[in-house]
Design a protein around this motif. Structure first.
Motif, short mmCIF file in Angstrom:
data_model
loop_
_atom_site.label_atom_id
_atom_site.label_comp_id
_atom_site.label_asym_id
_atom_site.label_seq_id
_atom_site.Cartn_x
_atom_site.Cartn_y
_atom_site.Cartn_z
N ASP A 10 19.13 -11.26 116.45
CA ASP A 10 18.21 -12.15 117.15
C ASP A 10 17.31 -11.28 118.03
O ASP A 10 17.65 -10.14 118.34
CB ASP A 10 19.04 -13.13 117.98
CG ASP A 10 18.18 -13.96 118.90
OD1 ASP A 10 17.24 -14.59 118.39
OD2 ASP A 10 18.45 -13.97 120.11
N ASP A 12 14.86 -12.64 121.03
CA ASP A 12 14.78 -13.05 122.44
C ASP A 12 16.17 -13.34 122.99
O ASP A 12 16.90 -14.17 122.46
CB ASP A 12 13.88 -14.27 122.58
CG ASP A 12 12.42 -13.90 122.39
OD1 ASP A 12 11.84 -13.30 123.30
OD2 ASP A 12 11.88 -14.18 121.29
N ASP A 209 22.24 -14.41 121.03
CA ASP A 209 22.65 -14.93 122.35
C ASP A 209 22.92 -16.43 122.33
O ASP A 209 23.24 -16.99 123.36
CB ASP A 209 21.57 -14.61 123.40
CG ASP A 209 20.30 -15.41 123.17
OD1 ASP A 209 19.79 -15.41 122.03
OD2 ASP A 209 19.81 -16.04 124.13
MG LIG Z 1 17.90 -15.62 121.25
#
Ligand SMILES: [Mg+2]
Length: 260
Positions: A10, A12, A209
């Motif tokens: 991922d 961000d 995240d």
């Molecule tokens: Mg993310």
């Protein structure tokens, strides 16, 4: 010697946050490369072209080629081209998404009654009139497709609403769930990522995240999964969630531990 040959990262909240590179991100990416893994950067952000993501990552010191970036808009366009070719689309979304859909040969309509498919996505100009039109498109029988389910996006300081928030607003007023939401954790995104990496799911690691998108994508597909605590999800979220990551890492810096 690791049995992992590819990694889906991922962006961000995992590699960068706002304008900042997250601490330990480069170190983590280096350890993946040193262990022989190819890396694919997979983002649910549907508002920017691949070149933008490549340039942004390079600005942060991450060497990346365009094939290594997969975004929710790309997967959405491929899905619509396969499942709804020649459809007239009513798009709640930003200029980049509209441009990509036009480039793929779709006609975009501003008449809700004329739409075959309503495409819903993050739109930072979204307002009451647009919500009304989207509602009318669904009332008139349009198929409901979303680009990605992210309710929030981590920016520099705070979370802001993402595509999922807009999809939910439209779903709420229409009392109807979307037929399909692309991006992570949709199987179309997993398949596209694995194809680009040329690996089977059992040889692929996914790191992100978010539990409901990044970890869910890997869990559903049979990949090894790792949650990093540098973005949206916290350790407390892991305790509560149905989705269980194989590893919980304070940051991407620790990813090397998985490879031993
Ligand atoms: Mg993310």
């Amino acid at each position: 010697m690791t049995s992992l040959h590819g990694a889906i990262l991922d962006v961000d909240g995992t590699v960068v946050r706002g304008d900042e590179r997250l601490p330990g991100a480069l170190e983590g990416i280096r350890s993946l490369r040193a262990a022989g893994l190819d890396v694919l950067y997979c983002s649910n952000n549907p508002t920017r072209p691949v070149d933008h993501h490549v340039a942004r990552l390079r600005d942060h010191g991450v060497a990346v080629d365009p094939w290594q970036v997969l975004t929710a808009d790309v997967v959405t366009v491929e899905y619509l081209a396969t499942e709804h070719p020649g459809s007239d689309l009513f798009v709640v979304g930003e200029p980049h998404l509209c441009g990509r859909l036009r480039d793929a040969g779709f006609a975009l309509t501003e008449d809700p009654e004329a739409a075959d498919v309503l495409v819903a996505s993050i739109d930072r100009e979204f307002d009451y009139d647009r919500l009304t039109q989207a509602f009318w498109a669904l009332e008139a029988g349009a198929t409901f497709v979303g680009t990605d389910p992210d309710l929030t996006i981590p920016t520099g300081e705070r979370l802001v609403p993402g595509s999922g928030a807009i999809i939910d607003a439209i779903a709420g007023v229409a009392s109807r769930e979307p037929e399909r939401v692309l991006g992570k954790p949709a199987p179309e995104t997993a398949a596209a990522a694995l194809e680009r990496l040329g690996v089977d799911p059992e040889h692929c690691l996914v790191v992100g995240d978010r539990l409901d998108t990044d970890v869910a994508l890997g869990e559903r597909t049979g990949m090894t999964t790792a949650l990093v605590l540098t973005g949206v999800a916290t350790r407390a979220d892991v305790e509560r969630a149905d989705v269980r990551p194989d590893y919980v890492l304070d940051s991407l810096a620790e990813v090397g531990e998985i490879l031993d």
